[in-house]
Every structure is written in C-alpha cells, then in structure tokens.
Enzyme design. Structure first.
Site: not given
Lengths: 257, 183
Positions: A163-164
């Site tokens: 989840p950047c």
C-alpha cells in the site's frame, strides 16, 4: 571456377530465425514465465501477475490499457489465464477485501535490497492510516534517505496490495502517486479516510495530535489518535512542540525515532 | 545488439531472472541456425536450442555473481550447445528410428521462395556433412552463425590457429564439392 566468396555468401544465407515458440518454451521450462489475469480491485479492474514465488505485479487497467499493453510493460514473459491459481485465490480475495497483505505471497526477488526494505516496511501500514515518507526512511534505519524512499515507492511493482498509497508527504499532504494523485485519494477514501480533511489539516500545519489525558502524541490517522475525544485532543506542529509540552511518542505509530 | 551482449553478464549477475530472457533473445537465432546444420531436421534443431538455454539457466543458477560477470556468454552458450548436439547425435545413432524424419525438403513452406530456400538449406547441410566433424563445426560457427575465430576456439577448447585452418580446409573442400556437382 567457384569463388570462396560465393560459398561464404551462401553459408551466411543459411542463417534462420529461431521459431517464435522457443523463448516462451525455455522460460516455461525454467519457471520464468509469469501468468496474469484480470481481477476486480478496490477501485476498478486491474491486471495481476504471479509466478511460483508469489504476486509479481498489480496494474490498474485504466493505467495501462489492453492485455497486450500489459504484456509489453511487464518485465517478464507473461501469459494470460482465466483465474489465479487455487494457492493464491483466497489470500488474494482476503487481501483486497481487508487492505492487508496477510498471507498472500509476493515475489520481490528481482528488486534491490533498499527498495525491498522500503516495500516491506510499507506493508506494515494498516488500512485507513497514512505515514510520511520520512517515517519509512527512519524505520528502515536510513533517516536521510527520504527522497530515495519516494523513488522506491514510486517504482512499487505491486501497488494497492503493497500500500504505497498510504505514504504521504512530510507536510501531511497527500502528494503524488505513480498512477496519479486522484487514484491515491480514491484508494484512501475507499479505506474510510477523508482526504479533504487531511489536506486541510496539513495546510493548517497540524502534523501530530495528542491526548491531554494520556500525554501521548500520534500521527493523526493512527488508530489510537482516532479514539481521542475532541475535548482532550491537542494539535502539534512538530515533534519538538509535543515533547516540549511533556508528551511522549505513541509506540504503535512511532511518530519519532 | 553487441552492446546488449556486452552488458548481459553484468545484468545477469544482478538480476538473473530479469536478464535471462534477453540472453535467450540475443543468442537464440545463432544457436538455432547452427543447430539446423548439426542436427537432422528443424524439430531437432528447435529441441537443441531449447535444451541449450535450459541448461545455461541451470548452470547460471549454481554460479556465484563473480563467475557470471566474467562469462564470455556467446562462446559459453556454444560450449553447451555443441555438447547438446553431440549427445543428440549419439542418441540418434543408438536409436536410428528417431532420425527417420529428415525435412531436407520442408513440406510446410508457405511460398515457392521459402521452399527453394529450404531446399538450399538441405543441399548445404548435405555438403557440410561430408566435412570432417571439426571442419564442419568451425565452418558453420564462423560462416553461418557468425562467431569470431577466438570464440570458436573457446567454445571448442581448441587453438585459434587450428580453427582458422579448419575453416580454410573446410571451405576448400566445399569448393571442390561444388565444382564436382557442376561438372
């Protein structure tokens, strides 16, 4: 009289191209072929690729286009299949539903040491929470490498699942995303965050919040910060400001070294 | 093309699985073209080509980074390919029934031009077959595949001057053959 040159010209003309199937057959026999399919991601359809070690890519369809475009930009040979294999399908569904990687295996073997550490740290950020780039840099023991962290996240081969989108600018604003800022916002909103409110807070200079009953300060989206009663909520512009007022850092979101 | 080949050992040492497909892409036409002369038909040549690269990958898997970085890739791949060809020739000698199909004239050619080219391929394979083994290897690798003498020497474990004289004698033999055909 036959000239040697004539013979060598004939010999050079015996060169042929290898059959098109050769490369694919070799890659299949050496386990280097990825498979991919189309799934429904949190914000729309996406291509997802994997090999024997785990997931290798996640690309929103709106960012890449047709399957052949996906195959072209995928770093390895990839062939389309109807569905993910049984060993992945449940973990994948679970990861997309919960926003946590859980037991879904990912293959980061083609990625350098630094980027792998960045991505592995990023996985620890829970859904519905955000952290600044500097947090990752500090957590992986390279506090000066904030910019490099941004680059590493920008090249995340498995966005959404890694989840950047939960990593934001140091000033608290949402910032850029490989697939555009609007997609970053919609991913965060999908997880229940109010991106407008986050931007407003950032503009007002609020970086951290604390509770005057516990004397602990957090990142504003930390699950402990969300439990603070409005009456007891204190806002800080910096770690120094919080510490000067006698607050200590939260041990869950770790807003300070 | 050559710059790609130059950079490949380094890339392979850093990202083996990412760079390996480029190794296949870069060298597969050469290996296949040579294998067409060293085996009896296209199917065998394709098998040899695949087997060569599969073995190359298994070998690289067991090498450390320094060894990969120092590889002379093309001659190294040809060492493997010549081995695969030799083993196949041995199997065919022992089990002649596997060699019944000889597509000297290829029946799947799409155009007349293609058919003619394939007849030409078959005719030259026959002429090359009358050379001594080392001469044929040297002539094919140098003039069909396009390998420099030094790389042929490396992949066959013989000296460069021997390779040069094998190529020269092989070409002389081919010239004699052609003159006999025309008589």
């Amino acid at each position: 009289m036959t000239h040697t040159e004539t013979i060598t010209t004939h010999l050079a003309a015996l060169r042929r191209s290898a059959p098109e199937s050769t490369l694919h057959a070799v890659l299949r026999r050496t386990d280097l072929t990825d498979e991919y399919t189309l799934i429904e991601g949190p914000t729309g359809p996406a291509y997802i690729a994997w090999n024997g070690r785990g997931i290798t890519a996640f690309v929103p369809v709106e960012a890449v286009g047709s399957p052949s475009d996906f195959e072209t930009r995928h770093p390895r040979d990839a062939s389309f299949v109807e569905a993910p294999p049984d060993r992945l399908v449940n973990h994948l569904d679970h990861a997309i539903e919960t926003g946590r990687l859980g037991r879904l295996p990912v293959d980061l073997s083609a990625i350098g040491e630094f980027q792998r550490r960045v991505l592995e740290k990023c996985v620890e950020i829970p859904p519905g929470e955000i952290r600044p780039y500097g947090w990752i840099a500090r957590e992986i023991g390279s506090p000066g490498a904030v910019r490099a962290v941004g680059t590493a996240l920008g090249r995340n081969p498995i966005p959404v699942l890694i989840p950047c989108h939960r990593v934001v600018r140091t000033d608290g604003r949402i910032g850029n995303y490989a697939y555009g800022s609007p997609m970053k916002r919609s991913l965060l909103e999908h997880e229940g965050l109010d991106t407008e409110a986050i931007e407003t807070q950032a503009r007002l200079g609020v970086r951290l919040v604390g509770s005057d009953t516990t004397g602990i300060y957090c990142y504003p989206t930390c699950r402990h910060a969300k439990r603070i009663n409005d009456a007891h909520l204190v806002e800080f512009r910096s770690e120094t400001a919080a510490v000067e007022e006698g607050y200590r850092a939260c041990k869950v979101c770790r807003p300070a070294a | 093309m050559t710059t790609t080949l130059d950079q490949l050992p380094n890339r392979l040492s850093v990202d083996r699985d990412g760079a390996f497909p480029d190794l296949v892409r870069t060298l597969q036409d050469g290996v296949y073209s040579g294998a067409l002369q060293f085996t009896r038909n296209r199917q065998d040549a394709e098998d040899v080509t695949q087997e060569t690269f599969v073995r190359a990958y298994r070998a690289i898997e067991s090498y450390d980074k320094d060894r990969i970085r120092d590889l002379q890739l093309r001659s190294w791949v040809w060492t493997i390919a010549l081995n695969v060809c030799r083993n196949r020739a041995r199997t065919v000698d022992r089990h002649p029934e596997t060699a019944l199909v000889d597509d000297r004239v290829d029946r799947t050619a799409d155009t007349a031009g293609e058919a003619a080219a394939n007849i030409d391929l078959g005719a030259w394979r026959l002429r090359l077959a009358s050379l001594t083994g080392p001469q044929r290897t040297a002539v094919v690798l140098h003039h069909v595949v396009g390998l420099p003498y030094g790389e042929i020497a490396e992949s066959t474990g013989r000296s460069e001057s021997t390779i040069r004289s094998d190529v020269r004698r092989g070409l002389a033999r081919l010239r004699t053959l052609l003159e006999e055909e025309m008589r």
